[in-house]
Design an enzyme around this catalytic site. Structure first.
Site, mmCIF file in Angstrom:
data_model
loop_
_atom_site.group_PDB
_atom_site.id
_atom_site.type_symbol
_atom_site.label_atom_id
_atom_site.label_comp_id
_atom_site.label_asym_id
_atom_site.label_seq_id
_atom_site.Cartn_x
_atom_site.Cartn_y
_atom_site.Cartn_z
ATOM 1 N N SER A 36 28.975 37.437 38.149
ATOM 2 C CA SER A 36 27.593 37.824 39.013
ATOM 3 C C SER A 36 26.629 36.628 39.033
ATOM 4 C CB SER A 36 27.020 39.266 38.372
ATOM 5 O OG SER A 36 25.902 39.816 39.073
ATOM 6 N N THR A 37 25.230 36.839 38.443
ATOM 7 C CA THR A 37 24.440 35.978 38.315
ATOM 8 C C THR A 37 24.950 34.613 37.906
ATOM 9 O OG1 THR A 37 22.911 37.746 37.675
ATOM 10 C CG2 THR A 37 21.994 35.474 37.584
ATOM 11 N N HIS A 48 29.721 39.607 42.503
ATOM 12 C CA HIS A 48 28.827 40.532 43.096
ATOM 13 C C HIS A 48 27.868 39.912 44.160
ATOM 14 C CE1 HIS A 48 28.515 42.549 38.720
ATOM 15 N NE2 HIS A 48 29.619 43.089 39.400
ATOM 16 N N MET A 55 24.578 39.344 34.869
ATOM 17 C CA MET A 55 23.817 40.351 33.927
ATOM 18 C C MET A 55 24.518 41.830 34.098
ATOM 19 S SD MET A 55 20.249 41.111 36.499
ATOM 20 C CE MET A 55 20.426 41.499 38.075
ATOM 21 N N ASP A 101 29.153 45.143 33.929
ATOM 22 C CA ASP A 101 30.472 45.210 34.627
ATOM 23 C C ASP A 101 31.704 44.591 34.112
ATOM 24 O OD1 ASP A 101 32.101 46.181 36.775
ATOM 25 O OD2 ASP A 101 31.337 44.638 38.199
#
Length: 367
Positions: A185-186, A212, A306, A309
């Site tokens: 993600s991030t 994401h 973050m 998931d």
């Protein structure tokens, strides 16, 4: 208090963002109308995090970001449009050192700010705690402090030139029985760069990636990675047979799942489910793969991001005989997702980003 510098040429956007963060009670705010003003505030205000618009007069966001990372490295969240051009510029920003991005709503931002606000605050808070790699643009920073010329960053030179790599010819063999599942993600796009560019063209397993990201961004991400990697990289927009040595990027604003057909396993996009907060969902990807592959034929890789998931399903994968790799805290921009996998006891290997590819190659050779 978190010192936040908001850089945007729109008075309305600055006012709306000011309202959102002032309501949180723990942000100290400063504002700039363009990149030139932003650079002038860095030394005096010393922000913990910056939100930076890409399209601005006098000095655009990418040029400003380049200066920030050379002169005063600081976590930056880009503010981008949902257009293809906005996606390409955002991916360039990530390669320059930005840790995350938010997208402007398609409708008037004043009509959607209440929906946008929780995501915006969460991303900025995470970015304020993000770790910028110590080696980020290190050679350029040393040259700058020594009074030497700094070459323009490759991300600011257009068009992006593909790396010339020999790719093996594809042929359809027996259906694949092994699969690598990657979640991030991030900070994910640069992490994917680092992972995938280290894999050779004859890598024998397919990889499916849940990053994401909005739907208008995953296509440009796949095209960028395809230019950089020896492997073929494609966005999953329709049911596609899984082939060795191919990387499948899940389409944003949807989920990516593995299914089985008469002629073998396929990867496909699926409408997102409300029980999963982030999409494409890593948990849903891993769960779908475990329904059609033996756990021993699966490797899960959880990298920077973050939240949590992927941690639950990858822990279950390891418990059932699969193998898992978590990015180590020392290299992760945000050690949320991989950190949660470690805390749950679901990580077989915990390793810095630059060593994940070597561990994958070793695991595949021993299979």
């Amino acid at each position: 208090m978190i010192r936040l510098l908001i850089v945007d040429d729109s008075p309305l956007m600055r006012r709306l963002l000011s309202t959102v963060f002032a309501a949180e009670g723990d942000f100290e705010l400063a504002f700039a109308r363009n990149g030139t003003e932003a650079l002038g505030q860095l030394a005096a205000f010393r922000p913990d995090v910056i939100t930076l618009d890409i399209q601005m007069p006098e000095m655009d966001g990418l040029t400003c970001l380049n200066h920030i990372m050379l002169e005063h490295p600081c976590p930056v969240v880009m503010v981008s449009s949902l257009t293809t051009e906005g996606a390409d510029a955002t991916l360039e920003a990530m390669s320059l050192g930005a840790v995350d991005f938010i997208t402007k709503p398609k409708r008037a931002v004043s009509l959607e700010i209440e929906t946008l606000a929780p995501v915006l605050v969460a991303k900025v808070r995470a970015a304020s705690r993000a770790r910028l790699p110590r080696t980020l643009r290190l050679a350029d920073r040393v040259r700058l402090r020594s009074g030497l010329d700094v070459k323009p960053s490759p991300a600011l030179q257009k068009p992006l030139r593909p790396v010339q790599t020999a790719r093996r010819s594809r042929k359809v063999d027996a259906p694949v029985r092994n699969l690598i599942l990657v979640g991030t993600s991030t900070g994910g796009p640069p992490a994917l760069d680092a992972l995938l560019t280290r894999l050779p063209p004859d890598f024998p397993w397919p990889l499916v990636v849940a990053q994401h990201m909005p739907g208008s961004f995953t296509g440009p991400l796949a095209r960028r990675l395809d230019k950089l990697c020896a492997l073929s990289v494609v966005e999953v927009t329709r049911p596609m047979p899984l082939e060795a040595g191919t990387v499948y990027i899940g389409k944003g604003d949807a989920d990516v799942i593995v299914s089985m057909r008469l002629d073998g396993p396929v990867v496909m996009a699926a409408p997102s489910l409300p029980e999963h907060r982030w999409h494409p969902s890593v948990d849903r990807l891993v769960d779908s793969a475990m329904q059609h592959f033996s756990p021993g034929g699966l490797i899960g890789v959880l990298m920077t991001g973050m939240g949590s998931d992927g941690a639950q399903t990858m822990t279950r994968l390891r418990e059932q005989g699969g193998r898992t790799i978590a990015e180590a805290e020392e290299s992760a921009v945000v050690w949320g997702m991989p950190g949660e996998l470690v805390r749950r006891g679901g990580a077989e290997v915990v390793t810095p980003l630059e060593q994940i590819a070597d561990h994958l190659l070793d695991m595949v050779r021993r299979s």
